[in-house]
Design an enzyme around this catalytic site. Sequence first.
Site, PDB file in Angstrom:
ATOM      1  N   LYS A   1     -47.948  16.967 -31.126  1.00 34.02           N
ATOM      2  CA  LYS A   1     -47.049  17.706 -30.248  1.00 34.02           C
ATOM      3  C   LYS A   1     -46.623  16.887 -29.033  1.00 34.02           C
ATOM      4  CE  LYS A   1     -49.686  21.918 -31.138  1.00 34.02           C
ATOM      5  NZ  LYS A   1     -50.628  22.890 -30.491  1.00 34.02           N
ATOM      6  N   GLY A   2     -47.342  15.793 -28.784  1.00 33.08           N
ATOM      7  CA  GLY A   2     -47.218  15.109 -27.488  1.00 33.08           C
ATOM      8  C   GLY A   2     -45.838  14.623 -27.111  1.00 33.08           C
TER       9      GLY A   2
ATOM     10  N   GLU B   1     -42.931   8.277 -29.623  1.00 33.97           N
ATOM     11  CA  GLU B   1     -44.359   8.524 -29.334  1.00 33.97           C
ATOM     12  C   GLU B   1     -44.547   8.822 -27.851  1.00 33.97           C
ATOM     13  OE1 GLU B   1     -47.338   9.057 -30.171  1.00 33.97           O
ATOM     14  OE2 GLU B   1     -48.187   7.637 -31.600  1.00 33.97           O
ATOM     15  N   ASP B   2     -45.517   9.668 -27.538  1.00 31.91           N
ATOM     16  CA  ASP B   2     -45.856   9.914 -26.135  1.00 31.91           C
ATOM     17  C   ASP B   2     -46.674   8.760 -25.560  1.00 31.91           C
ATOM     18  OD1 ASP B   2     -48.010  10.461 -27.797  1.00 31.91           O
ATOM     19  OD2 ASP B   2     -48.571  12.334 -26.817  1.00 31.91           O
TER      20      ASP B   2
ATOM     21  N   ASP C   1     -52.300   4.329 -27.732  1.00 31.19           N
ATOM     22  CA  ASP C   1     -53.620   4.136 -27.127  1.00 31.19           C
ATOM     23  C   ASP C   1     -54.374   3.110 -27.983  1.00 31.19           C
ATOM     24  OD1 ASP C   1     -55.952   4.549 -25.674  1.00 31.19           O
ATOM     25  OD2 ASP C   1     -56.379   6.504 -26.523  1.00 31.19           O
TER      26      ASP C   1
ATOM     27  N   LYS D   1     -51.178   2.215 -23.390  1.00 32.27           N
ATOM     28  CA  LYS D   1     -52.473   1.950 -22.759  1.00 32.27           C
ATOM     29  C   LYS D   1     -53.103   0.765 -23.492  1.00 32.27           C
ATOM     30  CE  LYS D   1     -54.798   5.889 -21.922  1.00 32.27           C
ATOM     31  NZ  LYS D   1     -55.807   6.915 -22.287  1.00 32.27           N
TER      32      LYS D   1
ATOM     33  N   PHE E   1     -57.363   8.787 -18.826  1.00 33.48           N
ATOM     34  CA  PHE E   1     -56.829   9.823 -19.704  1.00 33.48           C
ATOM     35  C   PHE E   1     -55.719  10.548 -18.958  1.00 33.48           C
ATOM     36  CE2 PHE E   1     -56.550  13.503 -22.396  1.00 33.48           C
ATOM     37  CZ  PHE E   1     -56.652  12.916 -23.636  1.00 33.48           C
TER      38      PHE E   1
ATOM     39  N   ASP F   1     -51.594  16.268 -23.539  1.00 34.54           N
ATOM     40  CA  ASP F   1     -52.570  17.330 -23.291  1.00 34.54           C
ATOM     41  C   ASP F   1     -53.993  16.811 -23.210  1.00 34.54           C
ATOM     42  OD1 ASP F   1     -52.872  16.678 -26.098  1.00 34.54           O
ATOM     43  OD2 ASP F   1     -54.092  18.492 -26.251  1.00 34.54           O
TER      44      ASP F   1
ATOM     45  N   ARG G   1     -50.002  20.282 -20.894  1.00 41.02           N
ATOM     46  CA  ARG G   1     -48.767  19.719 -21.455  1.00 41.02           C
ATOM     47  C   ARG G   1     -47.549  20.048 -20.596  1.00 41.02           C
ATOM     48  NH1 ARG G   1     -49.641  17.901 -26.697  1.00 41.02           N
ATOM     49  NH2 ARG G   1     -51.074  19.116 -27.954  1.00 41.02           N
TER      50      ARG G   1
HETATM   51  P1  IMP Z   1     -53.899   6.353 -30.701  1.00 45.94           P
HETATM   52  O1  IMP Z   1     -53.945   6.656 -32.176  1.00 45.94           O
HETATM   53  O2  IMP Z   1     -55.277   6.078 -30.164  1.00 45.94           O
HETATM   54  O3  IMP Z   1     -52.908   5.279 -30.346  1.00 45.94           O
HETATM   55  O4  IMP Z   1     -53.494   7.658 -29.942  1.00 45.94           O
HETATM   56  C1  IMP Z   1     -52.346   8.302 -30.185  1.00 45.94           C
HETATM   57  C2  IMP Z   1     -52.439   9.767 -29.799  1.00 45.94           C
HETATM   58  O5  IMP Z   1     -53.646  10.122 -29.081  1.00 45.94           O
HETATM   59  C3  IMP Z   1     -51.285  10.076 -28.880  1.00 45.94           C
HETATM   60  O6  IMP Z   1     -50.132  10.415 -29.596  1.00 45.94           O
HETATM   61  C4  IMP Z   1     -51.850  11.213 -28.055  1.00 45.94           C
HETATM   62  O7  IMP Z   1     -51.603  12.439 -28.711  1.00 45.94           O
HETATM   63  C5  IMP Z   1     -53.349  10.973 -27.989  1.00 45.94           C
HETATM   64  N1  IMP Z   1     -53.725  10.287 -26.724  1.00 45.94           N
HETATM   65  C6  IMP Z   1     -54.144   9.019 -26.568  1.00 45.94           C
HETATM   66  N2  IMP Z   1     -54.400   8.727 -25.267  1.00 45.94           N
HETATM   67  C7  IMP Z   1     -54.118   9.857 -24.586  1.00 45.94           C
HETATM   68  C8  IMP Z   1     -54.147  10.194 -23.188  1.00 45.94           C
HETATM   69  O8  IMP Z   1     -54.486   9.410 -22.273  1.00 45.94           O
HETATM   70  N3  IMP Z   1     -53.774  11.469 -22.904  1.00 45.94           N
HETATM   71  C9  IMP Z   1     -53.390  12.379 -23.837  1.00 45.94           C
HETATM   72  N4  IMP Z   1     -53.335  12.103 -25.143  1.00 45.94           N
HETATM   73  C10 IMP Z   1     -53.696  10.844 -25.528  1.00 45.94           C
END
Ligand code: IMP
Length: 176
Positions: free
Chosen positions: A43-44, A99-100, A103, A131, A152, A159, A165
């Site tokens: 949803k981000g 993408e939001d 990470d 990040k 975070f 969220d 959100r």
């Molecule tokens: P990744 O797979 O670790 O790159 O993370 C991707 C997803 O994790 C993002 O689309 C977010 O939904 C969630 N996410 C990662 N870091 C954060 C954060 O700092 N705040 C909120 N959601 C996060």
Amino acid sequence: MSPQSEPQVLLTRQEIAATVNRLATEIMKDYHGKNPLLIGILKGSFIFMADLVRSLDFPLTMEFIAFSSYRRGTQSSEKIQVVQDLRSPINGRDVLVIEDIVDTGLTYDFLLQHLRKKEPASLKLCALTDKPSRRKVPVVIDYLGFTVPNKFIVGYGLDCDEKFRHLPDICFFGDI
Ligand code: IMP
């Protein structure tokens, strides 16, 4: 991070709006006349996507995709599954994923493999935030809004356990 404390602003709504406009200008240059398909990751990305597409002044279509919620609070596991897939074919389309945050990079890496099987003409990524300090797999971000510290973050669609959100600014908890 401590969600008990008050969220502090990291990126203001004005900074976000200026950055969304900058990204839209970059995307307009590259995608004008290509009728791209924008895929938002739920949803981000929903607020970011809504603002971005309203700054794109050319024909495009939109789809959304959702993954299993593999994150509780600030913790993530590495098991990712598609829970809502695309509703139309993407073969031959110029696809831009929205993408939001990137990470660890595991979500986008999984999505890339999933989408490549569907044979798009091109596949690029636009991420509002990055990040890089937590990356586990390499990710190429073609259009990037902000690089953020290892905190975070919540707000503007992001969220923590489905909360925050709706905040118009991007916030964090604790000290920077
Ligand atoms: P990744 O797979 O670790 O790159 O993370 C991707 C997803 O994790 C993002 O689309 C977010 O939904 C969630 N996410 C990662 N870091 C954060 C954060 O700092 N705040 C909120 N959601 C996060």
